[in-house]
Design a protein around this motif. Sequence first.
Motif, PDB file in Angstrom:
ATOM      1  N   THR A 276       0.857  -1.184   0.000  1.00  0.00           N
ATOM      2  CA  THR A 276       0.000   0.000   0.000  1.00  0.00           C
ATOM      3  C   THR A 276       0.890   1.230   0.000  1.00  0.00           C
ATOM      4  O   THR A 276       1.695   1.421   0.914  1.00  0.00           O
ATOM      5  N   VAL A 277       0.783   2.048  -1.023  1.00  0.00           N
ATOM      6  CA  VAL A 277       1.611   3.238  -1.156  1.00  0.00           C
ATOM      7  C   VAL A 277       0.958   4.391  -0.400  1.00  0.00           C
ATOM      8  O   VAL A 277      -0.243   4.631  -0.528  1.00  0.00           O
ATOM      9  N   VAL A 278       1.751   5.102   0.389  1.00  0.00           N
ATOM     10  CA  VAL A 278       1.262   6.213   1.198  1.00  0.00           C
ATOM     11  C   VAL A 278       2.000   7.483   0.795  1.00  0.00           C
ATOM     12  O   VAL A 278       3.218   7.487   0.649  1.00  0.00           O
ATOM     13  N   ALA A 279       1.255   8.568   0.598  1.00  0.00           N
ATOM     14  CA  ALA A 279       1.848   9.850   0.221  1.00  0.00           C
ATOM     15  C   ALA A 279       1.035  10.976   0.823  1.00  0.00           C
ATOM     16  O   ALA A 279      -0.129  10.795   1.199  1.00  0.00           O
ATOM     17  N   VAL A 280       1.641  12.157   0.906  1.00  0.00           N
ATOM     18  CA  VAL A 280       0.938  13.351   1.357  1.00  0.00           C
ATOM     19  C   VAL A 280       0.240  13.983   0.161  1.00  0.00           C
ATOM     20  O   VAL A 280       0.854  14.175  -0.897  1.00  0.00           O
ATOM     21  N   ALA A 281      -1.036  14.285   0.305  1.00  0.00           N
ATOM     22  CA  ALA A 281      -1.783  14.920  -0.773  1.00  0.00           C
ATOM     23  C   ALA A 281      -1.137  16.248  -1.132  1.00  0.00           C
ATOM     24  O   ALA A 281      -0.572  16.933  -0.274  1.00  0.00           O
ATOM     25  N   PRO A 282      -1.194  16.640  -2.407  1.00  0.00           N
ATOM     26  CA  PRO A 282      -0.478  17.860  -2.820  1.00  0.00           C
ATOM     27  C   PRO A 282      -1.063  19.136  -2.271  1.00  0.00           C
ATOM     28  O   PRO A 282      -0.347  20.130  -2.133  1.00  0.00           O
ATOM     29  N   TRP A 283      -2.368  19.157  -1.944  1.00  0.00           N
ATOM     30  CA  TRP A 283      -3.014  20.395  -1.521  1.00  0.00           C
ATOM     31  C   TRP A 283      -3.865  20.157  -0.283  1.00  0.00           C
ATOM     32  O   TRP A 283      -4.240  19.018   0.015  1.00  0.00           O
ATOM     33  N   PRO A 284      -4.193  21.207   0.461  1.00  0.00           N
ATOM     34  CA  PRO A 284      -4.962  21.047   1.704  1.00  0.00           C
ATOM     35  C   PRO A 284      -6.314  20.383   1.455  1.00  0.00           C
ATOM     36  O   PRO A 284      -6.928  20.542   0.397  1.00  0.00           O
ATOM     37  N   GLU A 285      -6.768  19.637   2.453  1.00  0.00           N
ATOM     38  CA  GLU A 285      -8.058  18.958   2.433  1.00  0.00           C
ATOM     39  C   GLU A 285      -8.183  17.978   1.265  1.00  0.00           C
ATOM     40  O   GLU A 285      -9.285  17.588   0.894  1.00  0.00           O
ATOM     41  N   GLY A 286      -7.056  17.597   0.679  1.00  0.00           N
ATOM     42  CA  GLY A 286      -7.090  16.661  -0.433  1.00  0.00           C
ATOM     43  C   GLY A 286      -7.625  17.252  -1.713  1.00  0.00           C
ATOM     44  O   GLY A 286      -8.067  16.507  -2.607  1.00  0.00           O
ATOM     45  N   LYS A 287      -7.588  18.580  -1.864  1.00  0.00           N
ATOM     46  CA  LYS A 287      -8.088  19.218  -3.075  1.00  0.00           C
ATOM     47  C   LYS A 287      -7.284  18.763  -4.289  1.00  0.00           C
ATOM     48  O   LYS A 287      -6.109  18.430  -4.186  1.00  0.00           O
ATOM     49  N   ARG A 288      -7.952  18.794  -5.444  1.00  0.00           N
ATOM     50  CA  ARG A 288      -7.341  18.240  -6.647  1.00  0.00           C
ATOM     51  C   ARG A 288      -6.225  19.120  -7.193  1.00  0.00           C
ATOM     52  O   ARG A 288      -5.183  18.628  -7.634  1.00  0.00           O
ATOM     53  N   PHE A 289      -6.421  20.441  -7.203  1.00  0.00           N
ATOM     54  CA  PHE A 289      -5.387  21.349  -7.692  1.00  0.00           C
ATOM     55  C   PHE A 289      -5.595  22.700  -7.031  1.00  0.00           C
ATOM     56  O   PHE A 289      -6.562  22.907  -6.275  1.00  0.00           O
ATOM     57  N   ALA A 290      -4.667  23.632  -7.259  1.00  0.00           N
ATOM     58  CA  ALA A 290      -4.729  24.955  -6.639  1.00  0.00           C
ATOM     59  C   ALA A 290      -4.885  26.020  -7.715  1.00  0.00           C
ATOM     60  O   ALA A 290      -4.389  25.882  -8.838  1.00  0.00           O
ATOM     61  N   TRP A 291      -5.561  27.110  -7.330  1.00  0.00           N
ATOM     62  CA  TRP A 291      -5.839  28.192  -8.274  1.00  0.00           C
ATOM     63  C   TRP A 291      -5.558  29.520  -7.588  1.00  0.00           C
ATOM     64  O   TRP A 291      -6.112  29.811  -6.527  1.00  0.00           O
ATOM     65  N   VAL A 292      -4.672  30.315  -8.180  1.00  0.00           N
ATOM     66  CA  VAL A 292      -4.308  31.627  -7.662  1.00  0.00           C
ATOM     67  C   VAL A 292      -4.651  32.677  -8.708  1.00  0.00           C
ATOM     68  O   VAL A 292      -4.338  32.512  -9.900  1.00  0.00           O
ATOM     69  N   VAL A 293      -5.310  33.748  -8.281  1.00  0.00           N
ATOM     70  CA  VAL A 293      -5.612  34.884  -9.150  1.00  0.00           C
ATOM     71  C   VAL A 293      -4.710  36.037  -8.732  1.00  0.00           C
ATOM     72  O   VAL A 293      -4.757  36.479  -7.574  1.00  0.00           O
ATOM     73  N   ALA A 294      -3.876  36.510  -9.657  1.00  0.00           N
ATOM     74  CA  ALA A 294      -2.948  37.610  -9.392  1.00  0.00           C
ATOM     75  C   ALA A 294      -3.316  38.788 -10.288  1.00  0.00           C
ATOM     76  O   ALA A 294      -3.393  38.654 -11.510  1.00  0.00           O
ATOM     77  N   LEU A 295      -3.551  39.942  -9.696  1.00  0.00           N
ATOM     78  CA  LEU A 295      -3.998  41.130 -10.429  1.00  0.00           C
ATOM     79  C   LEU A 295      -2.998  42.250 -10.242  1.00  0.00           C
ATOM     80  O   LEU A 295      -2.599  42.565  -9.109  1.00  0.00           O
ATOM     81  N   ASP A 296      -2.588  42.874 -11.349  1.00  0.00           N
ATOM     82  CA  ASP A 296      -1.693  44.026 -11.294  1.00  0.00           C
ATOM     83  C   ASP A 296      -2.514  45.306 -11.171  1.00  0.00           C
ATOM     84  O   ASP A 296      -3.541  45.472 -11.845  1.00  0.00           O
ATOM     85  N   VAL A 297      -2.060  46.213 -10.314  1.00  0.00           N
ATOM     86  CA  VAL A 297      -2.753  47.483 -10.100  1.00  0.00           C
ATOM     87  C   VAL A 297      -2.002  48.578 -10.839  1.00  0.00           C
ATOM     88  O   VAL A 297      -0.908  48.985 -10.441  1.00  0.00           O
ATOM     89  N   GLN A 298      -2.568  49.024 -11.936  1.00  0.00           N
ATOM     90  CA  GLN A 298      -2.083  50.163 -12.687  1.00  0.00           C
ATOM     91  C   GLN A 298      -3.207  50.618 -13.611  1.00  0.00           C
ATOM     92  O   GLN A 298      -4.105  49.838 -13.934  1.00  0.00           O
TER      93      GLN A 298
END
Length: 583
Positions: A276-298
């Motif tokens: 049985t292979v054991v690993a730490v999930a890549p994201w919190p709560e076992g979420k599938r992937f992460a999404w970041v929104v970055a906005l430039d202010v100008q």
Amino acid sequence: MADATERVAGDPRGRIPFYRALLASVLSVLLACGGLAYLWTMRNLYPGVAVARVPTAEEAPGAPLRTGPRRRVRVIQPASNIACAAERRFDLWAQVLHWQRLGESMGFRMEVGGLERVPQGPGAVDALIVPWVLCLDPAERRALDRFAAAGGGIILAGGAGLSEAPPEPFQFESHFVVPAGRTAPTSALDPGRRLELPLDSPARTSEDGTPMLWWSRWKLRPTSAKGGPWQPAATLSAKGARRAWFGFPASHAAPGSEAELDRVRSLALQWVAGDTVVAVAPWPEGKRFAWVVALDVQGPEAQIGSALAALSEQGLRATVFAYADAAGRGARLRKALAGVAELGSRGDRRTRFLGGTRIHQRQKLREGRERLGALHPRPVRGLRVPQESFDALTLHESVLSGYGYVLGAPDFDRAFPRWVSAEGRRIALVSRAGTGDRRDGPGAAPATDVHRDLARMAELSGLFVMTPSREHLATASGRSQLARLVAEARAGGAWQATAGEAVAWARARSRLALTSVSAGGLEVANRGTSPARDVVLELYGPSLAPSQQILPTLAPDSAVRVSLPAKGVAIAPKQAITEAAAR
């Protein structure tokens, strides 16, 4: 005396004994080397010879940890395959040796033999490895099916797969592979990690099974023979039997990818052998992937306010990057910036960091952080250099100026934060692996491209960084498209976070250490200085779909023991987690 000297000097026979002795010595050395090579070859290749040795940590750093029964694994070469690969016999046996040494490094009882008499019952072979598969006749295929039906695991590796005759290699425009989501073998890799194979790898695809590795273009985009959908480079059986198939030879890897590909193969071998292979999930709560929104202010303040309002309407926690002079602009903008989830610095709009002096870069970096820090309740930790034009000196001075991460240009080797060190401290590089367009996002790239990139990051379990267009977010069509993206991301299992939160999670994850304590048990320790929350363990048993086990919050320098219903437990390599920062 003169006559004697003349006779020796003028008679060539006087020097023959010396050359004969030299020639005899060379031949003796060659014969001895040949004998040793023969004995070594017989020891490693002769069928039925079982050897097993567990190397020390210094000899095999990062090797997967495992507990449980000592598995018995046989590397086989069917007669039809040997005949089919007669012209490439050296390559064939090189694959045999590669798998044998890999199994020995994990403590398996490795042997090399044929497919005719595979032991059954107690003490039987747990798994078969068939490297460099070019041809299998019907009887050999039936023998493999019987072995799998009886509960044995199988690994197939090679350029052609199961066929009557070796077809021509399937050609791609690149030879990169990326993990197809989370599987037992790929749990050893960082999310969205891209690995390179040599250009002469005989790449093949498989039409059935669950994908384990995808072929990828150089920009982390999917590839196929006609530029169509994703094509698997490695698969797992979808029929319940423990089978793994690699569409490329075992020993093929470009410099820098060998160790990571061997980790994938190691976990594949342990999984098919019954662990049985054991690993730490890549994201919190076992979420599938992460999404970041970055906005430039100008630009105009009214336009910036409309863009921030559009993000707030969708409940998005955005990271907003502003120039230092934003602190001197209107009260409306300053109030809006004070209410964003995270505020980052773009430095000085008149400063070119690349090629600048140490003193000048440090002055502008600290000035931007201090002036923007007066606008927001939380410290400014993120930096996005204008036009992403920076060098190693900029990173060094960013660490000394108190920054925690730099949002950089597209990096197609890893859709996950990585670290560099300076003055004993680390700073994270967050690559924008979403698209190759520097202005990716609604309005800056075709809508279909943005939706496709979001789905692609979900497939890779990576970090999707979107930098939307302020102008487009201020329009009705831009808000409508953003609403569709948000709905797709949430339905796909996204963890929406600020860039700082994503970096903090990756840092905490890198400080987790998994250690086998007994058969069917392990210990999870937090070696960091901050609490580790929402940590989820992934358990890959006989089923391809992993089960998850949520851990309690781990305080700094604390550990928790986990009992698992398994006789054999394999842990994803420690280096794949705790030494990700060094890569």
